[in-house]
Design an enzyme around this catalytic site. Sequence first.
Site, short mmCIF file in Angstrom:
data_model
loop_
_atom_site.label_atom_id
_atom_site.label_comp_id
_atom_site.label_asym_id
_atom_site.label_seq_id
_atom_site.Cartn_x
_atom_site.Cartn_y
_atom_site.Cartn_z
N ARG A 197 0.86 -1.19 0.00
CA ARG A 197 0.00 0.00 0.00
C ARG A 197 0.90 1.24 0.00
NH1 ARG A 197 -1.93 -3.53 4.03
NH2 ARG A 197 -4.03 -4.38 3.64
N ARG A 202 -0.66 -2.46 -6.78
CA ARG A 202 -0.92 -3.52 -5.79
C ARG A 202 -1.82 -4.60 -6.40
NH1 ARG A 202 -1.09 -4.71 -0.23
NH2 ARG A 202 -3.13 -5.27 0.64
#
Length: 307
Positions: free
Chosen positions: A158, A255
């Site tokens: 993240r 991601r």
Amino acid sequence: MATTVGDAIARYLDHLTVERGSAANTIASYRRDLQRYHVFLTGRGIAVMSAVTEEDVREFLVALRRGDPERGIRGLADSSVARTLVAARGFHKFCADEGLVGTDVAHSVSPPKPPRRLPKSLPVDDVIAILDAAGMGDGPRSLRDRALVELLYSCGARISEVISLDVDDLDLEHRAVILRGKGGKERMVPVGGPAIDAVDAYLVRGRPALAKKSTPALFLNVRGGRLSRQSAWQILVDAAERAGVDKDVSPHTLRHSFATHLLDGGADVRVVQELLGHSSVTTTQVYTLVTVNTMREVYATAHPRAR
């Protein structure tokens, strides 16, 4: 003396921060949602928690879905409605558990189930193009930008996890990094060779030039402080633009791409779960739908009797 709605919300947010250890972004989201709820209750003439009924909670749900201009509430998408109602339900449960009210009036009010949306991911070629375009040049900022983007994709991290990294969180010898996820949970994640090389170049030739003061932060801005979330996001967007990738690209896109590419390559879903820091494998399994859809597309275009 009856507890006011505002005081109860403040106590609940303190509970999330101190006792639950919720992330700062989570606290900010809950604060926004509960502020919206507070405004709604005030508009109905409700100032204390003991006056809130199940009907009030249900009417709040209706207002979120349809909008309530008189109370400054605009209609929200089902996903946003669900998130806001989850915050209100958690708040009411806390109030009941703490004895601020006699019963949990939100217990039987269920949020709408938002449609399951597949994560957006990029083809491998697009990701490589973005990585190649990140931090073009050999100056300190270029070296930083390249290391940042390489690390984001290499670890599936993240954006908040990467910008909060300290230098000591890196283990270049063993090609690994410690990431701190939601709720302060730590996980050790391997780092690929290109990302290691980019980070090493930044540490040797880039970071010393940016470090105008003593700080443990890995990624620094031009003033020598920790790089902000917004700046890191812009670095990635700029790299995508230079690479000619015309899709919407965000740190979470990398991601999602990280997870999808691993599963496409044959990685076990539970390994990907650990790498992403998901508490439940159910969250990770949504990525398997992406790969199944890809297989369907390949089948439809390649098999002679697919139609």
